[in-house]
Design an enzyme around this catalytic site. Structure first.
Site, PDB file in Angstrom:
ATOM      1  N   GLU A   1       2.789 -25.867  -2.651  1.00 67.59           N
ATOM      2  CA  GLU A   1       1.469 -26.435  -2.591  1.00 67.59           C
ATOM      3  C   GLU A   1       0.928 -26.412  -1.163  1.00 67.59           C
ATOM      4  O   GLU A   1       1.365 -27.159  -0.304  1.00 67.59           O
ATOM      5  CB  GLU A   1       1.560 -27.882  -3.072  1.00 67.59           C
ATOM      6  CG  GLU A   1       0.254 -28.527  -3.198  1.00 67.59           C
ATOM      7  CD  GLU A   1       0.388 -29.734  -4.089  1.00 67.59           C
ATOM      8  OE1 GLU A   1       0.956 -30.713  -3.620  1.00 67.59           O
ATOM      9  OE2 GLU A   1      -0.065 -29.650  -5.237  1.00 67.59           O
TER      10      GLU A   1
ATOM     11  N   SER B   1       0.822  -1.218   0.000  1.00 67.68           N
ATOM     12  CA  SER B   1       0.000   0.000   0.000  1.00 67.68           C
ATOM     13  C   SER B   1       0.855   1.267   0.000  1.00 67.68           C
ATOM     14  O   SER B   1       1.983   1.283   0.477  1.00 67.68           O
ATOM     15  CB  SER B   1      -0.890   0.034   1.239  1.00 67.68           C
ATOM     16  OG  SER B   1      -1.730  -1.086   1.272  1.00 67.68           O
TER      17      SER B   1
END
Lengths: 373, 415
Positions: free
Chosen positions: B270, B155
């Site tokens: 994963e 941000s």
């Protein structure tokens, strides 16, 4: 741990969906609502597809599948608000017969249900202002070769379209589920009067037994049918939940489609976040309702310790939250959604009816609290 | 505590499907053995009294850092710092099912926060997915060991949900980039060694193009930070100023100008998606205990019909959250999970918001107090949950994702 459907289950569900669509989908509900009686037609079609055999035990000519499997059928039925006593016959009556019936009774009724030749319903209420099980008040008096039923049962689904009705009555003065004996009765012995119902796809009746003597109709032990009835009501609740889940999924799809098509201010309304976000919230509730319902069905089928809690969780959530979801679907369609010709109200009225028929949302939350706390 | 980007989808498919049993909630002996291994490790290694509920961290900031560093070291030594990571970087190559069991056990004991969480959850996967071999070898092991701490420059003062409009500039100066601009809400920047950040390297084309992901050393003159005091009175956020800061060219992740892809795709390692629902389940149990022990007018809260009904409502919603999580994890294990994984962040944080508000109100007049006197610590939880609904894609953005990616509704003007 695997909380997904098997390929077989998914395929079964898809084939039911295709079949029901080919039979007219929600048009069947609309015809029923507008005064026709489509139950016989619906049932003959279902029987041709072997669906009524789904939960009937193998030794009685059925497919022997459990409540989870059955829920997938109900989910598809719910997607088109299919008229007919499907939950009452398959979800409620079949397991009850299998559990309590004598060999003769099972031989007489279960193959007939599997073949689509027998439909059943349930007459629980003597007093429509009371909750279950207190609303069960009818007294059954023993006679020489059977029992005498005297009184009026109300809120009986599809009484004129079924061949048998499960009638619980008190054979011993008791409260709760105590002192209850179940009877499996031909509704023709009673006087039937159709009630004016909120949900016109699922007619309800009053059944007046004027000191009717019946023999050979007792289902299960004298005074001791309450426990089985309680569990059968749980299964009926899950069956209804599954239908609401199907309806909820359909309502989300309908809102999405309308959100893509309908344009205002030169844009599809689904592009506006007020609409998009409401539909996203509908989807959340539909997914949550499905998870709770599948689990409840699985928990009953596998006799899990938390089955009763699971049923109450699914019931209050599906009736209350899906009810709100159906209102939102109508709202998303604007004034069109408010018309009789639009299908949104069919689902809403079903949810509103079921929200209080087998325990209100508050009663189910209390039941959860009583078990958990 | 909010972590930038924490809930971005981290879903990858498990393609190793085997013959599928019917729906079940059972665990194999091997899986139960793995569960016992975790439990035993926690019992031996958690600070004294932690499992019994004494979970206070030191008030003093330095002591707290020391405490958290020590915990991270233990986790790493035990091999629990990131079980889904490959063994070569300090992980265990854990299967999706093992990851789920680990999440369940973790939720049960509510261990101290992981100091390396940002690195493990967000930076590591990006480096693994987009980094060079040298970058992987250089950075990944030290994330797990906690030797190096990371923050994420995402941000900016004018850039929140609309990341693609970021302005913080990186100029190509041959063998390095020169960085000028500002980042904000940067969790842990005040103690981080490295910043994984997104910069503008080209503003001539469409705004999604010309973004570059960089690894930047925080220990240099051109980087300064200012801590931001949050509504919880904590200071985990920072404003970070880049004033002629530099980073060598080899610290680019993915190609120059191709950082958008890095920001959008959190792939690799994963792993199962995380869910607040498992924590909420424990919170609920704790709340039930609180209601049994607290009395109002001489009557335990748990006997109040209104309280009972509310508790039942939370019980159901939390179970719905957990069951849907299980359904999605199962789909993932079957290699069949799509955008519906976005269910959890929104659904769970709404339950949490309602649950914490309810907890505050159960405190009675004493709910006016703060710190150790705050009943059940609910006031702070209630405030902190607001940040969960803002960080990592606000609830509004989550609804857009569901509307567009799950349901196929048309994209808004903003995208």
């Amino acid at each position: 741990m695997d909380f997904t459907l098997s390929d077989e289950q998914t395929q079964m569900q898809e084939s039911v969906r295709d079949y029901l669509e080919s039979e007219g989908g929600i048009e069947l509900a609309r015809r029923q609502m507008d005064g026709e009686d489509v139950v016989g037609e619906v049932w003959d079609g279902l029987a041709e597809m072997d669906y009524p055999a789904l939960s009937v035990p193998l030794e009685y000519g059925g497919l022997g599948d459990d409540l989870l499997y059955l829920s997938l059928l109900f989910e598809e039925a719910g997607r088109v608000a299919l008229p007919g006593p499907l939950p009452e016959t398959l979800g409620f009556t079949v397991p009850l017969l299998a559990e309590l019936g004598t060999d003769d009774q099972k031989e007489e009724f279960l193959p007939a249900i599997a073949d689509g030749d027998l439909r059943a319903s349930v007459a629980l209420y003597d007093d429509a202002t009371e909750s279950l099980p207190e609303a069960i008040r009818m007294e059954a008096e023993p006679t020489d070769d059977g029992y005498r039923l005297d009184g009026t049962k109300t809120l009986v689904p599809y009484a004129e379209s079924v061949d048998r009705v499960v009638v619980p009555a008190r054979t011993r003065q008791d409260t709760g589920y105590g002192g209850i004996t179940l009877f499996f009765v031909d509704p023709a012995v009673a006087e039937t009067e159709r009630l004016d119902t909120l949900d016109k796809t699922r007619p309800l009746y009053e059944l007046t037994f004027d000191a009717v003597e019946i023999s050979g109709a007792r289902l299960g032990p004298v005074d001791g049918g309450g426990d089985a009835l309680k569990r059968a009501i749980d299964r009926l609740n899950v069956s209804m939940c599954a239908m609401l889940v199907g309806g909820a999924d359909e309502a989300v799809d309908r809102s999405v489609e309308y959100g893509k098509q309908r344009e205002q201010f030169d844009k599809p309304i689904g592009q506006f976040q007020a609409v998009k976000h409401r539909i996203a919230d509908m989807w959340l509730d539909a997914e949550a309702a499905r998870s709770l319902t599948y689990y409840a069905a699985w928990a009953i089928a596998n006799d899990e310790d938390d089955a009763r809690q699971a049923v109450s969780r699914a019931t209050w959530y599906c009736t209350e939250r899906c009810g709100e979801l159906f209102e939102d679907d109508i709202f998303n369609h604007g004034a069109t959604g408010y018309t009789w010709d639009h299908d949104g109200h069919i689902f809403l009225k079903q949810a509103k009816t079921w929200a209080n028929l087998l325990g209100s949302p508050t009663e189910h939350r209390r039941r959860i609290a009583d078990i958990r706390l | 505590m909010v972590i930038e980007g924490k809930h971005l989808s981290k879903i990858t498919a498990d393609v190793s499907t085997v013959a599928k049993p019917r729906m079940n909630f059972d665990y194999t002996d091997e899986q139960e053995a793995f569960r016992r291994e975790i439990r035993e490790w926690y019992e031996e290694n958690l600070p004294d009294g932690w499992i019994e509920g004494d979970r206070d961290l030191p008030d003093d900031e330095d002591e707290r850092e020391q405490f958290l560093r020590e915990w991270q070291r233990k986790l790493h030594e035990g091999g629990w710092a990131a079980i889904h990571w490959p063994e070569e970087y300090g992980g265990r190559d854990a299967s999706l099912m093992q990851q789920l069991i680990y999440q369940q056990e973790k939720a049960r004991v509510n261990p101290p926060p992981e100091r390396s969480e940002i690195g493990v959850d967000l930076v590591g996967p990006a480096i693994e997915g987009f980094g060079t071999e040298e970058q992987k070898e250089r950075y990944l092991p030290k994330i797990l060991s906690g030797e190096e701490l990371w923050c994420i420059g995402y941000s900016e003062p004018d850039v929140g949900s609309d990341l693609a409009s970021l302005q913080c500039k990186a100029t190509d100066e041959g063998d390095h980039f020169r960085i000028n601009g500002q980042k904000i809400w940067t969790t842990h920047a005040h103690k981080a060694d490295w910043c994984y950040m997104f910069t503008r390297t080209d503003d001539s084309g469409p705004k999604h193009h010309g973004i570059t992901a960089l690894i930047v050393d925080m220990d240099q003159e051109g980087v300064t930070n200012e801590r931001i005091r949050q509504i919880t009175d904590e200071r985990e956020f920072n404003q970070v100023y880049f004033d002629d800061a530099t980073t060598p060219k080899e610290n680019v992740l993915n190609e120059v100008d191709e950082g958008w892809e890095v920001a959008m795709r959190q792939l690799s390692f994963e792993r199962i998606s995380l869910s607040q629902s498992l924590d909420l389940e424990r919170r609920f149990d704790e709340l039930v205990e609180f209601c049994k022990n607290e009395t109002r007018g001489g009557t335990p809260l748990v006997e109040d019909p209104h309280v009972r009904e509310k508790l039942a409502e939370f019980d159901t919603r939390i179970q719905a959250a957990k069951l849907t999580y299980f359904r999605n994890v199962s789909k993932q294990m079957n290699g069949d999970l799509g955008a519906e994984a976005s269910f959890g962040k929104l659904y769970d944080s709404e339950i949490a918001a309602d649950l914490h508000r309810f907890r505050v109100n159960l405190g009675g007049p004493k709910a006016a107090l703060w710190g150790d006197d705050s009943p059940n610590g609910a006031a702070k939880d209630s405030l902190a949950n607001i940040s969960i609904r803002i960080g990592g894609g606000t609830s509004d953005i989550q609804r857009n994702i569901i509307g567009e990616r799950v349901l196929g509704l048309p994209k808004g003007d903003q995208e």
